[in-house]
Write a protein that holds these residues in place. Structure first.
Motif, PDB file in Angstrom:
ATOM      1  N   GLU A  17      41.140  30.818  42.795  1.00  0.00           N
ATOM      2  CA  GLU A  17      40.133  31.875  42.852  1.00  0.00           C
ATOM      3  C   GLU A  17      39.102  31.643  41.767  1.00  0.00           C
ATOM      4  OE1 GLU A  17      41.104  36.045  43.100  1.00  0.00           O
ATOM      5  OE2 GLU A  17      43.157  35.501  43.612  1.00  0.00           O
ATOM      6  N   PRO A  18      37.864  32.019  42.025  1.00  0.00           N
ATOM      7  CA  PRO A  18      36.851  31.875  40.975  1.00  0.00           C
ATOM      8  C   PRO A  18      37.056  32.920  39.885  1.00  0.00           C
ATOM      9  CG  PRO A  18      35.911  32.940  42.917  1.00  0.00           C
ATOM     10  CD  PRO A  18      37.321  32.554  43.275  1.00  0.00           C
ATOM     11  N   TRP A  19      36.595  32.586  38.697  1.00  0.00           N
ATOM     12  CA  TRP A  19      36.625  33.554  37.607  1.00  0.00           C
ATOM     13  C   TRP A  19      35.550  34.594  37.868  1.00  0.00           C
ATOM     14  CZ3 TRP A  19      37.992  32.180  31.987  1.00  0.00           C
ATOM     15  CH2 TRP A  19      39.079  31.302  31.956  1.00  0.00           C
ATOM     16  N   ILE A  46      41.091  36.618  25.172  1.00  0.00           N
ATOM     17  CA  ILE A  46      40.555  37.079  26.460  1.00  0.00           C
ATOM     18  C   ILE A  46      41.628  37.517  27.462  1.00  0.00           C
ATOM     19  CG2 ILE A  46      38.445  35.749  26.191  1.00  0.00           C
ATOM     20  CD1 ILE A  46      39.464  33.730  28.161  1.00  0.00           C
ATOM     21  N   LYS A  47      42.901  37.318  27.150  1.00  0.00           N
ATOM     22  CA  LYS A  47      43.959  37.739  28.078  1.00  0.00           C
ATOM     23  C   LYS A  47      43.870  39.211  28.481  1.00  0.00           C
ATOM     24  CE  LYS A  47      47.424  34.225  27.552  1.00  0.00           C
ATOM     25  NZ  LYS A  47      48.656  33.787  26.972  1.00  0.00           N
ATOM     26  N   PRO A  48      43.543  40.122  27.556  1.00  0.00           N
ATOM     27  CA  PRO A  48      43.463  41.538  27.958  1.00  0.00           C
ATOM     28  C   PRO A  48      42.358  41.837  28.979  1.00  0.00           C
ATOM     29  CG  PRO A  48      43.573  41.333  25.558  1.00  0.00           C
ATOM     30  CD  PRO A  48      43.374  39.958  26.114  1.00  0.00           C
ATOM     31  N   PHE A  49      41.433  40.907  29.187  1.00  0.00           N
ATOM     32  CA  PHE A  49      40.309  41.153  30.080  1.00  0.00           C
ATOM     33  C   PHE A  49      40.482  40.531  31.462  1.00  0.00           C
ATOM     34  CE2 PHE A  49      38.804  41.292  25.709  1.00  0.00           C
ATOM     35  CZ  PHE A  49      38.279  42.578  25.680  1.00  0.00           C
ATOM     36  N   ALA A  50      41.681  40.078  31.767  1.00  0.00           N
ATOM     37  CA  ALA A  50      41.952  39.447  33.062  1.00  0.00           C
ATOM     38  C   ALA A  50      41.810  40.469  34.193  1.00  0.00           C
ATOM     39  CB  ALA A  50      43.356  38.860  33.084  1.00  0.00           C
ATOM     40  N   GLU A  51      41.289  40.008  35.312  1.00  0.00           N
ATOM     41  CA  GLU A  51      41.240  40.840  36.511  1.00  0.00           C
ATOM     42  C   GLU A  51      42.680  41.057  36.979  1.00  0.00           C
ATOM     43  OE1 GLU A  51      38.374  42.077  37.812  1.00  0.00           O
ATOM     44  OE2 GLU A  51      37.235  41.065  36.240  1.00  0.00           O
ATOM     45  N   SER A  52      42.922  42.148  37.686  1.00  0.00           N
ATOM     46  CA  SER A  52      44.289  42.425  38.131  1.00  0.00           C
ATOM     47  C   SER A  52      44.760  41.355  39.115  1.00  0.00           C
ATOM     48  CB  SER A  52      44.372  43.809  38.773  1.00  0.00           C
ATOM     49  OG  SER A  52      43.590  43.853  39.935  1.00  0.00           O
ATOM     50  N   GLY A  53      46.029  41.038  39.047  1.00  0.00           N
ATOM     51  CA  GLY A  53      46.611  40.069  39.966  1.00  0.00           C
ATOM     52  C   GLY A  53      46.507  38.622  39.517  1.00  0.00           C
ATOM     53  N   ARG A  54      45.967  38.379  38.336  1.00  0.00           N
ATOM     54  CA  ARG A  54      45.870  37.004  37.838  1.00  0.00           C
ATOM     55  C   ARG A  54      47.261  36.519  37.422  1.00  0.00           C
ATOM     56  NH1 ARG A  54      41.204  35.697  39.973  1.00  0.00           N
ATOM     57  NH2 ARG A  54      39.356  36.231  38.795  1.00  0.00           N
ATOM     58  N   TRP A  58      46.687  32.179  33.790  1.00  0.00           N
ATOM     59  CA  TRP A  58      45.271  32.146  34.164  1.00  0.00           C
ATOM     60  C   TRP A  58      44.400  31.783  32.975  1.00  0.00           C
ATOM     61  CZ3 TRP A  58      42.882  32.028  38.669  1.00  0.00           C
ATOM     62  CH2 TRP A  58      41.495  32.269  38.717  1.00  0.00           C
ATOM     63  N   PHE A  59      44.710  32.332  31.801  1.00  0.00           N
ATOM     64  CA  PHE A  59      43.939  32.061  30.590  1.00  0.00           C
ATOM     65  C   PHE A  59      44.674  31.097  29.665  1.00  0.00           C
ATOM     66  CE2 PHE A  59      42.000  36.392  31.437  1.00  0.00           C
ATOM     67  CZ  PHE A  59      40.806  35.879  31.898  1.00  0.00           C
ATOM     68  N   SER A  60      45.368  30.125  30.246  1.00  0.00           N
ATOM     69  CA  SER A  60      46.016  29.110  29.416  1.00  0.00           C
ATOM     70  C   SER A  60      44.944  28.357  28.640  1.00  0.00           C
ATOM     71  CB  SER A  60      46.811  28.131  30.286  1.00  0.00           C
ATOM     72  OG  SER A  60      45.914  27.322  31.048  1.00  0.00           O
ATOM     73  N   GLN A  61      45.337  27.731  27.548  1.00  0.00           N
ATOM     74  CA  GLN A  61      44.386  26.983  26.723  1.00  0.00           C
ATOM     75  C   GLN A  61      43.664  25.932  27.570  1.00  0.00           C
ATOM     76  OE1 GLN A  61      46.539  25.542  23.256  1.00  0.00           O
ATOM     77  NE2 GLN A  61      47.905  27.281  23.528  1.00  0.00           N
ATOM     78  N   LYS A  62      44.424  25.229  28.395  1.00  0.00           N
ATOM     79  CA  LYS A  62      43.855  24.161  29.219  1.00  0.00           C
ATOM     80  C   LYS A  62      42.865  24.727  30.245  1.00  0.00           C
ATOM     81  CE  LYS A  62      45.294  20.282  32.081  1.00  0.00           C
ATOM     82  NZ  LYS A  62      46.409  19.578  32.675  1.00  0.00           N
ATOM     83  N   HIS A  63      43.228  25.839  30.882  1.00  0.00           N
ATOM     84  CA  HIS A  63      42.363  26.450  31.888  1.00  0.00           C
ATOM     85  C   HIS A  63      41.087  26.980  31.240  1.00  0.00           C
ATOM     86  CE1 HIS A  63      42.271  29.175  35.739  1.00  0.00           C
ATOM     87  NE2 HIS A  63      41.457  28.158  35.835  1.00  0.00           N
TER      88      HIS A  63
END
Length: 79
Positions: A17-19, A46-54, A58-63
């Protein structure tokens, strides 16, 4: 019909999915604060700002590093 493992993974799980714009803005803001060498801090911030269902990674260092690199490639430099 042969596929590489990366292609097979996309076929199995579907295209990623796109960010969201919000997630991209949070990423860019976090990189401005922490720098583009400190992906641990960027990811954590930025983990607290993830869209629901991620997914959890999703916010791994590599990603984060990959998405930031992609943003730089697709964003025009200010004139």
């Amino acid at each position: 019909f042969s596929t590489t493992s990366a292609e097979h993974k996309l076929l199995v799980i579907g295209a990623p999915e796109p960010w969201s714009v919000r997630e991209k803005l949070c990423l860019a803001t976090s990189v401005m604060k922490s720098g583009d060498q400190n992906w641990v801090s960027v990811s954590r911030a930025i983990k607290p700002f993830a869209e629901s269902g991620r997914p959890p990674d999703w916010f791994s260092q590599k990603h984060c590093a990959s998405k930031y690199s992609e943003l730089l490639e697709t964003t025009e430099a200010p004139k």
